[in-house]
Design a protein around this motif. Structure first.
Motif, short mmCIF file in Angstrom:
data_model
loop_
_atom_site.label_atom_id
_atom_site.label_comp_id
_atom_site.label_asym_id
_atom_site.label_seq_id
_atom_site.Cartn_x
_atom_site.Cartn_y
_atom_site.Cartn_z
N PHE A 259 0.85 -1.19 0.00
CA PHE A 259 0.00 0.00 0.00
C PHE A 259 0.89 1.24 0.00
O PHE A 259 0.82 2.07 0.88
CB PHE A 259 -0.98 -0.01 1.19
N THR A 263 -3.51 3.08 2.33
CA THR A 263 -3.83 1.85 3.04
C THR A 263 -5.22 1.34 2.70
O THR A 263 -5.59 0.24 3.11
CB THR A 263 -3.73 2.01 4.57
N GLY A 265 -7.84 0.10 -0.26
CA GLY A 265 -7.89 -0.35 -1.65
C GLY A 265 -9.30 -0.18 -2.14
O GLY A 265 -10.24 -0.45 -1.40
N ILE A 267 -12.23 -0.94 -5.08
CA ILE A 267 -12.65 -1.84 -6.15
C ILE A 267 -13.86 -1.24 -6.86
O ILE A 267 -14.79 -0.78 -6.21
CB ILE A 267 -13.07 -3.21 -5.57
N ASP A 268 -13.87 -1.26 -8.18
CA ASP A 268 -15.08 -0.98 -8.96
C ASP A 268 -15.81 -2.31 -9.10
O ASP A 268 -15.43 -3.17 -9.90
CB ASP A 268 -14.65 -0.41 -10.33
N LEU A 269 -16.88 -2.48 -8.30
CA LEU A 269 -17.48 -3.82 -8.20
C LEU A 269 -18.06 -4.32 -9.52
O LEU A 269 -17.81 -5.48 -9.88
CB LEU A 269 -18.54 -3.84 -7.08
N LEU A 279 -9.11 -11.83 -5.85
CA LEU A 279 -8.16 -10.93 -5.19
C LEU A 279 -7.53 -11.68 -4.03
O LEU A 279 -8.21 -12.01 -3.05
CB LEU A 279 -8.89 -9.69 -4.67
N CYS A 281 -5.04 -11.55 -0.95
CA CYS A 281 -4.19 -10.76 -0.05
C CYS A 281 -3.02 -11.65 0.36
O CYS A 281 -3.21 -12.77 0.80
CB CYS A 281 -4.98 -10.31 1.17
N SER A 283 0.58 -12.23 2.47
CA SER A 283 1.38 -11.82 3.62
C SER A 283 2.49 -12.85 3.82
O SER A 283 2.37 -13.75 4.63
CB SER A 283 0.49 -11.72 4.86
N ARG D 264 -18.76 0.85 -5.47
CA ARG D 264 -17.36 0.74 -5.10
C ARG D 264 -17.25 -0.16 -3.87
O ARG D 264 -18.13 -0.16 -3.00
CB ARG D 264 -16.77 2.11 -4.75
N GLY D 265 -16.20 -0.95 -3.79
CA GLY D 265 -15.93 -1.72 -2.59
C GLY D 265 -14.65 -1.20 -1.98
O GLY D 265 -13.71 -0.89 -2.72
N VAL D 266 -14.61 -1.06 -0.67
CA VAL D 266 -13.44 -0.49 -0.02
C VAL D 266 -12.80 -1.52 0.91
O VAL D 266 -13.49 -2.15 1.71
CB VAL D 266 -13.82 0.78 0.77
N ILE D 267 -11.49 -1.66 0.77
CA ILE D 267 -10.72 -2.61 1.58
C ILE D 267 -9.76 -1.86 2.48
O ILE D 267 -9.09 -0.93 2.03
CB ILE D 267 -9.87 -3.52 0.66
N ASP D 268 -9.68 -2.24 3.74
CA ASP D 268 -8.62 -1.77 4.64
C ASP D 268 -7.45 -2.74 4.43
O ASP D 268 -7.46 -3.86 4.95
CB ASP D 268 -9.14 -1.80 6.09
N LEU D 269 -6.44 -2.31 3.67
CA LEU D 269 -5.41 -3.26 3.24
C LEU D 269 -4.62 -3.87 4.40
O LEU D 269 -4.42 -5.09 4.41
CB LEU D 269 -4.48 -2.59 2.22
N PRO D 270 -4.13 -3.08 5.38
CA PRO D 270 -3.37 -3.74 6.46
C PRO D 270 -4.18 -4.83 7.16
O PRO D 270 -3.67 -5.90 7.47
CB PRO D 270 -3.04 -2.58 7.41
N ALA D 272 -6.66 -6.52 5.78
CA ALA D 272 -6.80 -7.63 4.82
C ALA D 272 -5.53 -8.49 4.78
O ALA D 272 -5.60 -9.71 4.69
CB ALA D 272 -7.11 -7.08 3.43
N PHE D 273 -4.37 -7.85 4.87
CA PHE D 273 -3.11 -8.62 4.88
C PHE D 273 -3.00 -9.42 6.17
O PHE D 273 -2.54 -10.55 6.17
CB PHE D 273 -1.90 -7.69 4.75
N VAL D 276 -4.98 -12.33 5.68
CA VAL D 276 -4.64 -13.11 4.49
C VAL D 276 -5.92 -13.59 3.80
O VAL D 276 -6.12 -14.77 3.52
CB VAL D 276 -3.71 -14.29 4.83
N VAL D 277 -6.79 -12.62 3.55
CA VAL D 277 -8.12 -12.92 3.01
C VAL D 277 -8.03 -13.20 1.51
O VAL D 277 -7.22 -12.61 0.81
CB VAL D 277 -9.05 -11.71 3.24
N LEU D 279 -10.50 -12.71 -1.68
CA LEU D 279 -11.74 -12.06 -2.11
C LEU D 279 -12.13 -12.62 -3.47
O LEU D 279 -11.42 -12.41 -4.46
CB LEU D 279 -11.53 -10.55 -2.23
#
Lengths: 336, 336, 336, 336
Positions: A259, A263, A265, A267-269, A279, A281, A283, D264-270, D272-273, D276-277, D279
């Motif tokens: 990121f 932080t 992300g 997405i255009d659903l 997608l 993720c 780690s 739009r879909g919004v992800i909290d990246l930290p 999500a990491f 370790v999801v 999607l």
């Protein structure tokens, strides 16, 4: 022995060189004399206080290569003199991640590798690749394993696939080299002509200038005859995630790994549904993933991209070089 | 137009050259002028009466490359002049095999490609690789797709893996080349020094002489430091299946693909459990697998191994050459 | 404390009750007071000398449930009083099997659970299901985990699938119950009307008498309208493997789990290719698989089938009952 | 015959009843007399002009069940009188989605099922479940297949898993029922006490009131002892995506299926990491997935939740009922 401690979370100046007693390996442990270490953005974020909340002081850095200098009781996995890399996620042996194996991590919350010697469980280390220098092997534990996990464990890149990598940081350059080793074509992005040249030298088929093409995903569609890439490695976050999705084929995969920009992300659903994207993720990965990576580097004689190398007494300069973002490949510290 | 018909199941002499009217492409079909075809053991077994029980006469052979010479109504997938390969399993578009898509097969029960012209549904053909001659592309539909399916669809070969291939027939040589393109190391087996030399030239790291080492699996264990191969491609059947299992690592995969020695395969169960082997029976693959194979061959500029080439009026000699078992790579027929 | 030792490999009479000092849990270990254990064919084969070559004497048996009675230094995973099952494969935490995690096994080569107390690493045990008695939970470590691994880890059974189980031993009855819990239909085989009745009570849709129908696979094809089962659990080996393959649909899976009849398994290769079968060799599973099994049993309130229960001083009789093959479900030993 | 046409993209009033000539089945086609149809949000969005840009007029609706009333030349797959459901994605037979199979869709761009009779290729239809009414079977093609694809094709739900479903729309209620059929536990969310009650009656273990708990993911963590759910079905989009990620365990899966709140879909990246999801974007599924769904509904006698039923001359009211969002289960139209 000499170590560096992080004593506050107020920035790079919180790193202080000092002395600690030489540790002794307990039952099942090995003592490793560190020869080289490398930096990750995580290290910078921890020093700046924007990541984690570990008890201080802590010895920083997660990635290193060294030599086994003593064995604890019952250790048969290694011999004295073996070149090894400690695992960053110390207890993750194989398979998917699970809560009870991802807690202990070198460089926070556990003490890291910016020390002349470290003790780790023998099972929490792997033999370094035979053909690599200590500096090269020290790039593997986070950046190399993360790229491997994205492409071959959570992803499934096969020969003839098109893989997109972004920028020229450590994970992206490993992804470029490993995708090439697997027979895939690679499209890279870079705003620097010099870095673009170096990415091409590592095997990138095309390099898109993302300043000239802010909607770089359209160039990917053109370069793939309107089909899209099979796999995109996103290290940027923010609105770039939507661009990464816009660059993949129907049924393709985007690995979310970093990121740099944001932080969040986004997405255009409807677009994501139209492409039926997965997608992942990412780690890092398990010891089994690390061992597979090592076998791959040995089979293809892959040599990691080591950027600028600093001395043990130049730690602040090394962090600042990473912070400036001008590096190509991994920023490293040589211990002698 | 000239065709060859199989009129009985009594052997190679049952193949008879004759004339048939030129077919016309119906709605959704393409007319293909065949330029090259290749032979598989299946063809020999059908002629000898040991495989299938199709209504006769039948036009034999499954594998070909040709040029689109006319389009049926509504065909947008191809243009006249395109180089194409018909699918052997005509209705298998993608995904795992299912009963209702594996029935129709070129060369039995459907009429095959040993004819100057054939009509097939446009969706039952793929564009030939740009860099291959018609003779080279004619090797792909069964042998190439089968190797791809084993390594990358039902199997999952990644860089650094060790793959074992047996003998130097069509599937084995494709498996060797594709495994190399994917960054794997290959151990081959052959009893001929000449063929061993050619397998090495294609990238085999080691070639085991299975006459000198009837228990060749022990050599594989030695060559892999006691670990075993990640993947074995078994084309032999019989007791060799147990040897293939004895050559893989714990958690490894054996692809069962042929039965040169024996239509029965024998497993030593305690040994198979000890290694927790997965045995994948392979029977060609889908159009999606074929298209992935083509992308892979284009990316790596892989050129299939064409063995001896016969003329259209030398069909009996071509079958006999295959029957003699002395070939290296695919036995082919050029149409002009 | 009381233990039983296997002192020779000459049969059931080699089992001798004796005393050993109470073990003390080392760092990271737990002391478990065993309350119940169950038998597997492996135990019988070890006693008879037909399996393994472990140093003697050894404490036999792999499967047990007990209560944590003391904690070694640093153990946070369990509290005193917790009901736990030790892992049979002590170091296999998750993911596919690997050479270095499958070596240590309770009941050979490591001392097993036929003892009043055993010490194991805390990470090598799982919490027993809340709704089960110790006798019931003692059936899980090998038989339950093996069935789980076959159906849901190496296999992928979904609602509406048809699963075939053979006989009425421990693994087969777990497979029946777990397949039912997953919404699958189950066809069982048995030559005993009484056992058939009990299999139906556990949810089997049909039970085929394999004495009346030696080619029982034909009955499976009839019962599935000619389509075949999605998954067959083979515990018999020998020629039965070919029958199992003959019972699955195109693209189906056969799990090889045992060799009651013959240590060799025989495959009819043309038939196996026609069905594009995957053959998974199963050898228990990881701790993660065990934990998933426990969650499944709790969600569905599945209760394992405990057959005859013997006392700690009736060990010879318990082994003989298993040897006679007349059991339904698991043969158990209650410790008090 | 009577049909409804969508003649503009200006809203529900653009739907106009009219007459069209009875179609005749061409080669390989079947003529289906429609008995029931159901609505999806897609239909509403198309009428309102916010989705797609198809040539008008078009016959709307994708989901129906009817009776085969005539066979085109060469059709063996069905007989006159069979109850069938046409496929929404007409050419997707099996396997992952590919560009050339996802283009043709009933209800746009192809004419849909709001007509007394429709012609479709025989291969683009499946036999309806034996135990369902036409109204019930008409709920399956989009909502049922989407839930199946999320849970069992792109996801991998096994017994004992915890699955979270959101709201009480068609896909969510199928996901609830199918997850239960597979032995999973289900946590639902709803702001209506009445709907919560009905979700519990379908097998939900818990229902979270998302008005009382806007951060409903915290309740999921509590209800799972801090572990998180194995699988979350997100139909809401926007900031809810971050909540869905916050509700899964380490290594868990979120299926993205809808965008009721926000495209739009919004992800909290930290975050999500850390977890370790994976999607998975879901867009219906193949015919093979549909057939597996049907087998599952038959094995478990699952009956879909049909909400309010309208007559063929009440189409505007049916669309308005869906638009009001007060439905539970699928909004349906009965044809006679």
């Amino acid at each position: 022995m000499k170590v560096v401690e992080l004593r506050a979370r107020t920035g790079i100046e919180s790193l202080v060189a000092c002395e600690r007693p030489l540790p002794q390996p307990g039952p099942g442990e090995i003592l490793v004399r560190i020869k080289a270490a490398t930096l990750n953005y995580r290290d910078l974020a921890i020093a700046r206080g924007s990541y984690g909340s570990f008890a201080l002081p802590i010895v920083p850095l997660s990635d290193a290569c060294g030599e086994v200098s003593a064995l604890g009781e019952g250790v048969a996995r290694f011999a004295v003199g073996d070149a090894v890399c400690p695992l960053y996620v110390m207890d993750w042996m194989s398979g998917p991640p699970q809560a009870d194996v991802v807690a202990r991590r070198l460089g926070g919350p556990q003490d890291g590798v910016l020390a002349q010697y470290v003790c780790v469980p023998a099972r929490s280390a792997v033999r370094a690749p035979r053909h690599m220098s200590a500096l090269e092997a020290a790039t593997l534990p986070i950046a190399g394993v993360t790229a491997w996990q994205a492409l071959f464990v959570q992803g499934r890149v096969t020969p003839g696939d098109v893989v997109v990598v972004q920028g020229t940081g450590g994970v992206s350059m490993f992804a470029l080299q490993l995708a090439r080793a697997a027979g895939a074509s690679v499209i890279a992005t870079s705003a620097s002509q010099d870095k673009a040249q170096r990415a091409r030298a590592l095997g990138a088929r095309e390099v898109i200038d993302y300043r000239a093409h802010p909607d770089w995903q359209r160039r990917v569609m053109e370069l793939t005859d309107g089909r899209g890439a099979d796999h995109v490695i996103d290290v940027v976050g923010g609105a770039n995630v939507a661009r990464s999705i816009g660059a993949v084929r129907i049924g393709g995969t985007v690995s979310l790994i970093g990121f740099l920009d944001d932080t969040r992300g986004v997405i255009d659903l409807p677009e994501a549904f139209r492409r039926v994207v997965t997608l992942n993720c990412i780690s890092v990965g398990s010891r089994a993933a690390f061992e597979a990576l090592i076998a791959a580097t040995e089979a293809s004689e892959l040599r990691p991209v080591v950027g600028r190398v600093f001395g043990f007494d130049e730690v602040h300069a090394a962090y600042e070089h990473l912070a400036a973002g001008a590096h190509f490949g991994k920023v490293a510290i040589a211990f002698e």
